[in-house]
Design a protein around this motif. Structure first.
Motif, mmCIF file in Angstrom:
data_model
loop_
_atom_site.group_PDB
_atom_site.id
_atom_site.type_symbol
_atom_site.label_atom_id
_atom_site.label_comp_id
_atom_site.label_asym_id
_atom_site.label_seq_id
_atom_site.Cartn_x
_atom_site.Cartn_y
_atom_site.Cartn_z
ATOM 1 N N UNK A 49 7.935 20.698 -19.494
ATOM 2 C CA UNK A 49 8.942 21.545 -18.858
ATOM 3 C C UNK A 49 8.918 22.942 -19.457
ATOM 4 N N UNK A 50 8.837 23.034 -20.765
ATOM 5 C CA UNK A 50 8.799 24.327 -21.439
ATOM 6 C C UNK A 50 7.576 25.139 -21.007
ATOM 7 N N UNK A 51 6.416 24.481 -20.936
ATOM 8 C CA UNK A 51 5.190 25.173 -20.535
ATOM 9 C C UNK A 51 5.280 25.699 -19.101
ATOM 10 N N UNK A 52 5.905 24.919 -18.204
ATOM 11 C CA UNK A 52 6.077 25.374 -16.821
ATOM 12 C C UNK A 52 6.994 26.598 -16.759
ATOM 13 N N UNK A 53 8.096 26.569 -17.529
ATOM 14 C CA UNK A 53 9.017 27.710 -17.544
ATOM 15 C C UNK A 53 8.353 28.941 -18.154
ATOM 16 N N UNK A 54 7.548 28.734 -19.185
ATOM 17 C CA UNK A 54 6.832 29.838 -19.832
ATOM 18 C C UNK A 54 5.784 30.435 -18.885
ATOM 19 N N UNK A 55 5.161 29.595 -18.067
ATOM 20 C CA UNK A 55 4.141 30.060 -17.119
ATOM 21 C C UNK A 55 4.740 31.032 -16.103
ATOM 22 N N UNK A 56 5.990 30.824 -15.716
ATOM 23 C CA UNK A 56 6.674 31.727 -14.782
ATOM 24 C C UNK A 56 6.755 33.124 -15.387
ATOM 25 N N UNK A 57 7.106 33.188 -16.667
ATOM 26 C CA UNK A 57 7.225 34.483 -17.350
ATOM 27 C C UNK A 57 5.851 35.114 -17.547
ATOM 28 N N UNK A 58 4.893 34.325 -17.970
ATOM 29 C CA UNK A 58 3.543 34.826 -18.230
ATOM 30 C C UNK A 58 2.916 35.436 -16.977
ATOM 31 N N UNK A 59 3.047 34.728 -15.847
ATOM 32 C CA UNK A 59 2.428 35.192 -14.596
ATOM 33 C C UNK A 59 3.345 36.099 -13.774
ATOM 34 N N UNK A 60 4.547 36.365 -14.286
ATOM 35 C CA UNK A 60 5.538 37.162 -13.547
ATOM 36 C C UNK A 60 5.713 36.604 -12.135
ATOM 37 N N UNK A 61 5.960 35.303 -12.081
ATOM 38 C CA UNK A 61 5.997 34.586 -10.810
ATOM 39 C C UNK A 61 7.394 34.140 -10.415
ATOM 40 N N UNK A 62 8.427 34.795 -10.931
ATOM 41 C CA UNK A 62 9.795 34.415 -10.581
ATOM 42 C C UNK A 62 10.016 34.597 -9.086
ATOM 43 N N UNK A 63 10.420 33.537 -8.381
ATOM 44 C CA UNK A 63 10.643 33.680 -6.936
ATOM 45 C C UNK A 63 11.890 34.513 -6.653
ATOM 46 N N UNK A 64 11.828 35.304 -5.583
ATOM 47 C CA UNK A 64 12.993 36.078 -5.142
ATOM 48 C C UNK A 64 13.885 35.145 -4.332
ATOM 49 N N UNK A 65 15.155 35.103 -4.680
ATOM 50 C CA UNK A 65 16.094 34.175 -4.064
ATOM 51 C C UNK A 65 17.152 34.947 -3.306
ATOM 52 N N UNK A 66 17.403 34.529 -2.074
ATOM 53 C CA UNK A 66 18.517 35.116 -1.315
ATOM 54 C C UNK A 66 19.270 33.988 -0.620
ATOM 55 N N UNK A 67 20.599 34.093 -0.654
ATOM 56 C CA UNK A 67 21.464 33.085 -0.055
ATOM 57 C C UNK A 67 22.199 33.723 1.109
ATOM 58 N N UNK A 68 22.032 33.147 2.289
ATOM 59 C CA UNK A 68 22.757 33.608 3.475
ATOM 60 C C UNK A 68 23.790 32.549 3.843
ATOM 61 N N UNK A 69 24.490 32.741 4.945
ATOM 62 C CA UNK A 69 25.529 31.787 5.351
ATOM 63 C C UNK A 69 24.969 30.428 5.728
ATOM 64 N N UNK A 70 23.764 30.408 6.308
ATOM 65 C CA UNK A 70 23.259 29.129 6.789
ATOM 66 C C UNK A 70 21.909 28.717 6.197
ATOM 67 N N UNK A 71 21.354 29.493 5.259
ATOM 68 C CA UNK A 71 20.097 29.101 4.629
ATOM 69 C C UNK A 71 19.907 29.791 3.282
ATOM 70 N N UNK A 72 19.014 29.211 2.473
ATOM 71 C CA UNK A 72 18.555 29.818 1.232
ATOM 72 C C UNK A 72 17.094 30.150 1.453
ATOM 73 N N UNK A 73 16.701 31.357 1.080
ATOM 74 C CA UNK A 73 15.304 31.758 1.239
ATOM 75 C C UNK A 73 14.714 32.078 -0.130
ATOM 76 N N UNK A 74 13.508 31.572 -0.361
ATOM 77 C CA UNK A 74 12.765 31.854 -1.581
ATOM 78 C C UNK A 74 11.469 32.547 -1.202
ATOM 79 N N UNK A 75 11.166 33.632 -1.887
ATOM 80 C CA UNK A 75 9.927 34.373 -1.666
ATOM 81 C C UNK A 75 9.070 34.217 -2.916
ATOM 82 N N UNK A 76 7.902 33.603 -2.754
ATOM 83 C CA UNK A 76 6.982 33.388 -3.869
ATOM 84 C C UNK A 76 5.894 34.458 -3.860
#
Length: 142
Positions: A49-76
């Protein structure tokens, strides 16, 4: 009217016993302790789990998250196989898992019908180009 000691003691003991009985009944009507039953297994998998979380930081791969009234959208940042876990802190029975692939724009849209409004912990676990990632974020569903 005068009360003698015997009647006063019996009345006091009866009130005390009713109080204790009320507490016992209230205790048995509480929900079961909500401790993590998979604590040991999660402890063994902590390095992964730690290695997966660290990989997000290393690769600057944090998904963009937006919450609307009827859906959640993630941009990878790249195409991905995604597993989303919506965890409700107040009620474990409401937790929901979605397994999806990104669309041609590297997005994932999750409809919110069936999810109660309020606080949720969103755990995003995904694989992209044979790399494993894990990201957690608190969200509020309107």
């Amino acid at each position: 009217m005068q009360m003698n000691w015997g009647k006063g003691l019996i009345t006091g003991m009866a009130i005390f016993m009713l109080f204790i009985l009320t507490l016992v009944i209230k205790m048995f009507n509480q929900p079961v302790d909500d401790y993590d039953r998979e604590y040991y297994e999660k402890g063994l998998a902590y390095d992964s789990t730690y290695n997966k979380e660290k990989q997000v930081v290393t690769d600057k791969a944090t998904p963009a998250l937006s919450v609307a009234n009827d859906y959640v959208q993630l941009q990878f940042v790249a195409p991905a196989n995604v597993q989303l876990l919506f965890t409700r802190p107040s009620d474990r029975k409401m937790d929901v898992i979605f397994t999806l692939d990104t669309d041609k724009y590297n997005r994932v849209k999750i409809p919110l019908n069936g999810l109660t409004a309020g606080q949720w912990l969103l755990t995003i676990d995904w694989e992209s180009y044979k790399k494993q990632y894990l990201y957690k974020q608190q969200i509020t569903i309107p």
